[in-house]
Write an enzyme that holds these catalytic residues in place. Structure first.
Site, PDB file in Angstrom:
ATOM      1  N   LYS A 111     -22.909 -34.807  11.597  1.00  0.00           N
ATOM      2  CA  LYS A 111     -21.521 -34.354  11.726  1.00  0.00           C
ATOM      3  C   LYS A 111     -20.577 -35.328  11.032  1.00  0.00           C
ATOM      4  O   LYS A 111     -19.671 -34.912  10.298  1.00  0.00           O
ATOM      5  CB  LYS A 111     -21.157 -34.222  13.207  1.00  0.00           C
ATOM      6  CG  LYS A 111     -19.716 -33.827  13.454  1.00  0.00           C
ATOM      7  CD  LYS A 111     -19.425 -33.615  14.933  1.00  0.00           C
ATOM      8  CE  LYS A 111     -18.983 -34.903  15.564  1.00  0.00           C
ATOM      9  NZ  LYS A 111     -18.508 -34.755  16.941  1.00  0.00           N
ATOM     10  N   ASP A 112     -20.784 -36.637  11.235  1.00  0.00           N
ATOM     11  CA  ASP A 112     -19.888 -37.627  10.639  1.00  0.00           C
ATOM     12  C   ASP A 112     -20.053 -37.721   9.125  1.00  0.00           C
ATOM     13  O   ASP A 112     -19.096 -38.023   8.416  1.00  0.00           O
ATOM     14  CB  ASP A 112     -20.087 -38.991  11.294  1.00  0.00           C
ATOM     15  CG  ASP A 112     -19.533 -39.030  12.710  1.00  0.00           C
ATOM     16  OD1 ASP A 112     -18.799 -38.098  13.095  1.00  0.00           O
ATOM     17  OD2 ASP A 112     -19.829 -39.991  13.444  1.00  0.00           O
TER      18      ASP A 112
ATOM     19  N   GLU B  65      -9.435 -56.859  36.506  1.00  0.00           N
ATOM     20  CA  GLU B  65      -9.034 -55.488  36.766  1.00  0.00           C
ATOM     21  C   GLU B  65      -9.060 -54.764  35.421  1.00  0.00           C
ATOM     22  O   GLU B  65      -8.241 -55.045  34.548  1.00  0.00           O
ATOM     23  CB  GLU B  65      -7.623 -55.517  37.347  1.00  0.00           C
ATOM     24  CG  GLU B  65      -7.167 -54.241  37.964  1.00  0.00           C
ATOM     25  CD  GLU B  65      -5.846 -54.438  38.688  1.00  0.00           C
ATOM     26  OE1 GLU B  65      -5.855 -54.383  39.925  1.00  0.00           O
ATOM     27  OE2 GLU B  65      -4.831 -54.665  37.999  1.00  0.00           O
TER      28      GLU B  65
ATOM     29  N   GLN C  80     -10.779 -38.148  32.052  1.00  0.00           N
ATOM     30  CA  GLN C  80     -12.187 -38.105  31.668  1.00  0.00           C
ATOM     31  C   GLN C  80     -12.610 -39.476  31.176  1.00  0.00           C
ATOM     32  O   GLN C  80     -11.912 -40.097  30.382  1.00  0.00           O
ATOM     33  CB  GLN C  80     -12.383 -37.059  30.556  1.00  0.00           C
ATOM     34  CG  GLN C  80     -13.809 -36.877  30.112  1.00  0.00           C
ATOM     35  CD  GLN C  80     -13.940 -35.739  29.095  1.00  0.00           C
ATOM     36  OE1 GLN C  80     -13.241 -34.745  29.158  1.00  0.00           O
ATOM     37  NE2 GLN C  80     -14.846 -35.910  28.157  1.00  0.00           N
TER      38      GLN C  80
ATOM     39  N   LYS D 264      -6.534 -42.277  24.202  1.00  0.00           N
ATOM     40  CA  LYS D 264      -7.737 -42.954  24.682  1.00  0.00           C
ATOM     41  C   LYS D 264      -7.437 -44.411  24.980  1.00  0.00           C
ATOM     42  O   LYS D 264      -6.626 -45.049  24.297  1.00  0.00           O
ATOM     43  CB  LYS D 264      -8.840 -42.901  23.618  1.00  0.00           C
ATOM     44  CG  LYS D 264      -9.311 -41.517  23.272  1.00  0.00           C
ATOM     45  CD  LYS D 264     -10.330 -41.560  22.151  1.00  0.00           C
ATOM     46  CE  LYS D 264     -10.745 -40.160  21.751  1.00  0.00           C
ATOM     47  NZ  LYS D 264     -11.600 -40.153  20.567  1.00  0.00           N
TER      48      LYS D 264
ATOM     49  N   ARG E 103     -19.499 -44.432  14.590  1.00  0.00           N
ATOM     50  CA  ARG E 103     -19.078 -43.171  15.209  1.00  0.00           C
ATOM     51  C   ARG E 103     -17.628 -42.921  14.807  1.00  0.00           C
ATOM     52  O   ARG E 103     -16.754 -43.681  15.159  1.00  0.00           O
ATOM     53  CB  ARG E 103     -19.219 -43.246  16.727  1.00  0.00           C
ATOM     54  CG  ARG E 103     -20.656 -43.402  17.197  1.00  0.00           C
ATOM     55  CD  ARG E 103     -20.729 -43.401  18.718  1.00  0.00           C
ATOM     56  NE  ARG E 103     -22.058 -43.659  19.208  1.00  0.00           N
ATOM     57  CZ  ARG E 103     -22.951 -42.728  19.521  1.00  0.00           C
ATOM     58  NH1 ARG E 103     -22.646 -41.454  19.376  1.00  0.00           N
ATOM     59  NH2 ARG E 103     -24.144 -43.068  19.970  1.00  0.00           N
TER      60      ARG E 103
ATOM     61  N   GLU F 222     -12.222 -30.060  17.810  1.00  0.00           N
ATOM     62  CA  GLU F 222     -12.685 -31.255  17.107  1.00  0.00           C
ATOM     63  C   GLU F 222     -12.128 -31.305  15.693  1.00  0.00           C
ATOM     64  O   GLU F 222     -11.995 -30.282  15.033  1.00  0.00           O
ATOM     65  CB  GLU F 222     -14.215 -31.266  16.997  1.00  0.00           C
ATOM     66  CG  GLU F 222     -14.933 -31.597  18.250  1.00  0.00           C
ATOM     67  CD  GLU F 222     -16.447 -31.666  18.026  1.00  0.00           C
ATOM     68  OE1 GLU F 222     -16.956 -31.142  17.015  1.00  0.00           O
ATOM     69  OE2 GLU F 222     -17.101 -32.256  18.890  1.00  0.00           O
TER      70      GLU F 222
ATOM     71  N   HIS G 298     -13.048 -39.574  14.589  1.00  0.00           N
ATOM     72  CA  HIS G 298     -12.944 -38.362  15.394  1.00  0.00           C
ATOM     73  C   HIS G 298     -11.551 -38.177  15.975  1.00  0.00           C
ATOM     74  O   HIS G 298     -10.815 -39.145  16.165  1.00  0.00           O
ATOM     75  CB  HIS G 298     -13.938 -38.417  16.559  1.00  0.00           C
ATOM     76  CG  HIS G 298     -15.350 -38.583  16.137  1.00  0.00           C
ATOM     77  ND1 HIS G 298     -16.282 -39.211  16.927  1.00  0.00           N
ATOM     78  CD2 HIS G 298     -16.010 -38.208  15.018  1.00  0.00           C
ATOM     79  CE1 HIS G 298     -17.453 -39.213  16.316  1.00  0.00           C
ATOM     80  NE2 HIS G 298     -17.315 -38.608  15.149  1.00  0.00           N
TER      81      HIS G 298
ATOM     82  N   TYR H 193     -14.730 -44.981  26.956  1.00  0.00           N
ATOM     83  CA  TYR H 193     -13.525 -44.255  26.554  1.00  0.00           C
ATOM     84  C   TYR H 193     -12.887 -43.650  27.808  1.00  0.00           C
ATOM     85  O   TYR H 193     -13.547 -42.913  28.531  1.00  0.00           O
ATOM     86  CB  TYR H 193     -13.841 -43.046  25.686  1.00  0.00           C
ATOM     87  CG  TYR H 193     -14.827 -43.140  24.585  1.00  0.00           C
ATOM     88  CD1 TYR H 193     -14.422 -42.940  23.269  1.00  0.00           C
ATOM     89  CD2 TYR H 193     -16.189 -43.339  24.830  1.00  0.00           C
ATOM     90  CE1 TYR H 193     -15.328 -42.951  22.233  1.00  0.00           C
ATOM     91  CE2 TYR H 193     -17.103 -43.361  23.791  1.00  0.00           C
ATOM     92  CZ  TYR H 193     -16.674 -43.162  22.503  1.00  0.00           C
ATOM     93  OH  TYR H 193     -17.578 -43.174  21.475  1.00  0.00           O
TER      94      TYR H 193
ATOM     95  N   ASN I  63     -15.863 -41.493  29.301  1.00  0.00           N
ATOM     96  CA  ASN I  63     -17.087 -41.309  28.530  1.00  0.00           C
ATOM     97  C   ASN I  63     -17.694 -42.674  28.241  1.00  0.00           C
ATOM     98  O   ASN I  63     -16.956 -43.649  28.051  1.00  0.00           O
ATOM     99  CB  ASN I  63     -16.794 -40.613  27.194  1.00  0.00           C
ATOM    100  CG  ASN I  63     -16.098 -39.286  27.369  1.00  0.00           C
ATOM    101  OD1 ASN I  63     -16.470 -38.488  28.202  1.00  0.00           O
ATOM    102  ND2 ASN I  63     -15.059 -39.057  26.582  1.00  0.00           N
TER     103      ASN I  63
END
Length: 181
Positions: free
Chosen positions: A169-170, A28, A47, A72, A59, A143, A62, A132, A49
């Site tokens: 961006k990172d 589960e 949500q 999360k 990544r 952000e 963030h 996520y 992702n």
């Protein structure tokens, strides 16, 4: 399912109960009632992702700021990642500290990361599919982040620096001291 505490306040590893037999396995992945009973936290995720990345992709780090902050519940569905959570809550006893957890398709661990944290991961396998669950919707204007190689955090990403692959961006994220959170 059981929860394993980490050194970061309110951040914990979720270890599923796995049933294996000659056909394969069953577990589960998420049960809101069990999650809430064990953690004492709301398990209202809104949500989901999924990302797929190749070896060396990093990544992060963030976050979502203000009213759009997100808790999360993350896991690696395929492959292996080194997952990082950084406590950015200035009133927390673990402010400015980080943990790393290896999340793999074999161990099926999940990491619960509360609101007020930065998050990132590095792919250690040839490829990885990462999941996520978020308790708030993504908002581009909210952000924020921290540069992956911040000297004050000194995160060990478990990859040789020359193997690390970053988004533009990172590469441009501010340092921890800039408090972009």
């Amino acid at each position: 399912m059981k929860l394993k505490e980490t050194i970061l306040k309110d951040c914990f590893i979720v270890e599923p109960t796995i049933f294996n037999d000659e056909r394969g396995y069953f577990y589960e992945k998420y049960n809101q009632r069990k999650f809430e009973e064990l953690s004492g936290l709301s398990g209202d995720f809104v949500q989901d992702n999924i990302s797929k990345s190749s070896y060396g992709v990093l990544r992060g780090l963030h976050l979502q700021k203000g009213e759009h902050a997100q808790a999360k519940l993350v896991s690696c569905l395929e492959g292996k990642v080194w997952d990082i959570a950084v406590d950015l809550r200035e009133d927390s006893p673990s402010f400015g500290k980080w943990i790393g957890v290896e999340l793999t398709e074999e161990n099926k661990y999940q990491l619960y990361i509360p609101r007020g944290f930065a998050h990132g991961f590095a792919v250690l396998s040839e490829t990885a599919i990462f999941s996520y669950k978020c308790d708030n919707y993504y908002n581009k204007e909210s952000e924020g982040g921290i540069i992956w190689n911040d000297p004050d955090l000194a995160i060990d990403w478990k990859l040789p620096p020359n193997d690390i692959i970053l988004s533009e961006k990172d590469k441009a994220m501010p340092k921890f001291k800039a408090k972009n959170f």
